[in-house]
Scaffold this active site. Structure first.
Site, PDB file in Angstrom:
ATOM      1  N   HIS A 139       0.822  -1.211   0.000  1.00  0.00           N
ATOM      2  CA  HIS A 139       0.000   0.000   0.000  1.00  0.00           C
ATOM      3  C   HIS A 139       0.858   1.264   0.000  1.00  0.00           C
ATOM      4  CE1 HIS A 139      -3.756   1.988   0.156  1.00  0.00           C
ATOM      5  NE2 HIS A 139      -4.402   1.124   0.909  1.00  0.00           N
ATOM      6  N   ALA A 140       2.130   1.159   0.348  1.00  0.00           N
ATOM      7  CA  ALA A 140       3.025   2.318   0.276  1.00  0.00           C
ATOM      8  C   ALA A 140       3.210   2.779  -1.161  1.00  0.00           C
ATOM      9  CB  ALA A 140       4.391   1.972   0.877  1.00  0.00           C
TER      10      ALA A 140
END
Length: 503
Positions: A139-140
């Site tokens: 998700h980064a």
């Protein structure tokens, strides 16, 4: 080198031995009528010819020494496509449950931070010769909207394949910087942070001042103040009749803190994953019959399914559950595509309402109120504050929360996350294989052992539910109750549309 934003880096800092920051998706394909078709080789080749378009796939992290600032991205000097493209299978013809178990084990492992933060698995053995592709991405790197765009870029719009433009420039990996070089780059960012923080705080206070002149925000504040009892309420309500402001608009504020349920507790690294396909036309027909939105119907379906589930467990709280609903704050004017531009609103989930149609009305009212509160201060301003906490402090806080099992000791702020992601409305293909379904596979967090995410594709609404294995071992049953809720809504609103679709 390109530094991560505070919001992007936050998905790294949240990771512990039981809480992971990656999100995934399961695509199901029908291969072409070719006995010699090789799904693994074709999928790998499709990715390879698009690598120059897919920036997140070839960049890796470089940490700042001592966690003084957010990490950087560099073009991986040791990029190895075969490390990321993998192969597995279930016994043919496999069941949905067998496929879900394989996926649960894959998502229950963290990504290797010494490599670009993604993996993809070609999974064979599905019924009727079909195969699946599980893509696991941190998700980064992306949010839901960017993930949907990444999907369309990885696929073709025709069975014969799209023409892929060649790269304008030759891709060049970057040399791994030394710790001193990273510190020098970070020092420039750290030097600017105090000034940026003051400007951001000043802007936020100005926006809050403007927001408080909004009649809705004033009414919400009045409602909170008028509901106070005891010495604090007496002081704050001096000179104000509790029955004053009869013409103020009614406000349905989300609950402050969520009631505890069996799935709100300390999570483990072990996961369950269940998926089902429903008719998007059925959802739209119920929406039209009740004057709601598609998202309202999705929320009501989840509320009804969870109500039935908790009633079976004799664990239904008297208060409504509380859901966090991710909201994209992309404007289309971003200079950086592969980053997170997402916030979230908090809404009541009316599990305390017995009538299914009344639940839709309650969801709609709660969502309207939550959106008005959400709009009071621009979400982009709030997410900018994520840039300022020191990474080392953030990471230590996450680990302490896990170590002391705060999910078991503290009341959860929300019970679960519910996300509804709009997907492509046209058919897509991969190396001649037709995409049939696109099931989202999200993540769970400490204290919140269930995540419900849905994504539309053509005329289908695909549900993916991820749970902590120990908190919700029967996640398939939970999801089936949600599907039954949609069937019940169709029945009571007179909608004659088949709800379920074969996966």
């Amino acid at each position: 080198m390109k530094q991560l934003s505070g919001l992007d880096a936050g998905f790294l800092y949240m990771e512990t031995g039981s809480q992971f920051g990656h999100v995934s998706s399961l695509s199901v394909y029908e291969p072409p009528d070719d006995p010699g078709y090789q799904p693994l080789a074709e999928w790998r080749a499709a990715i390879e010819k698009r690598l120059h378009l897919l920036e997140p796939l070839r960049r890796r992290l470089v940490d700042v020494p001592f966690g003084l600032d957010h990490p950087f991205w560099i073009e991986d000097p040791d990029f190895d496509l075969d490390f990321h493209v993998r192969h597995t299978a279930i016994p043919s013809p496999g069941t949905d449950e067998q496929l879900g178990e394989v996926i649960a084990r894959i998502i229950g492992r963290p990504l290797d931070r010494r490599r670009p933060l993604w993996e993809t698995y070609v999974i064979e053995g599905l019924p009727e010769g079909r195969y699946g592709v599980l893509t696991k991405l941190h998700h980064a790197t992306i949010d839901g909207a960017a993930g949907a765009e990444l999907l369309t870029m990885m696929l073709d719009s025709t069975p014969d394949g799209d023409v892929i433009p060649p790269p304008e420039d030759e891709w060049r990996p970057e040399r791994m910087p030394t710790d001193l070089e990273v510190l020098q780059r970070a020092a420039l960012s750290l030097a600017r942070k105090p000034g940026r923080g003051l400007l951001l705080t000043a802007r936020t206070l100005r926006e809050l001042g403007n927001a408080t002149r909004n009649p809705f925000v004033v009414a919400a504040a009045n409602q909170i103040r008028s509901s106070l009892r005891g010495p604090l309420g007496t002081v704050l309500n001096i000179g104000r009749d509790r029955d004053a402001d009869p013409d103020a608009p009614p406000v349905s504020l989300p609950s402050l803190g969520a009631p505890r349920t069996p799935f709100n507790g300390t999570i483990t690294p072990h996961r369950r994953f269940a998926f089902r396909s429903t008719s998007l036309d059925a959802v739209k027909a119920v929406k039209n019959a009740t004057g709601a939105t598609v998202n309202d119907i999705v929320m009501a379906v989840v509320a009804g399914g969870l109500r039935s589930y908790l009633l079976e467990k004799d664990a239904l709280p008297e208060r409504p559950l509380v859901a966090m609903v991710p909201v994209s704050i992309r404007t289309g004017e971003e200079t950086e595509k592969w980053t997170n531009r997402v916030s979230g609103l908090i809404a009541n989930l009316p599990t305390d309402v017995d009538d299914p149609v009344e639940r839709i009305k309650a969801v709609h009212e709660s969502m309207v109120s939550s959106k008005q509160l959400f709009d009071a201060i621009p979400a982009a301003t709030l997410t900018d504050f994520a840039s300022f906490p020191p990474p080392a402090v953030f990471t230590r806080a996450m680990r302490m929360a896990t170590r002391f099992q705060l999910g078991n000791r503290a009341a959860p702020p929300v019970n679960l996350v519910i996300s509804n992601v709009p997907g492509p409305r046209v058919p897509l293909y991969s190396a001649g294989s037709r995409l049939l379904h696109y099931f989202p596979v999200s993540t769970v967090a400490e204290g919140q052992g269930v995540n419900v995410t849905v994504q539309s594709y053509m005329d289908t609404l695909d549900f993916g539910v991820v749970s902590c294995r120990e908190l919700v071992p029967d996640v398939w049953h939970m999801l089936d109750l949600m599907v039954e809720e949609l069937e019940q809504l169709c029945k009571v609103t007179g909608v004659d549309v088949e709800v379920t679709k074969a996966s």
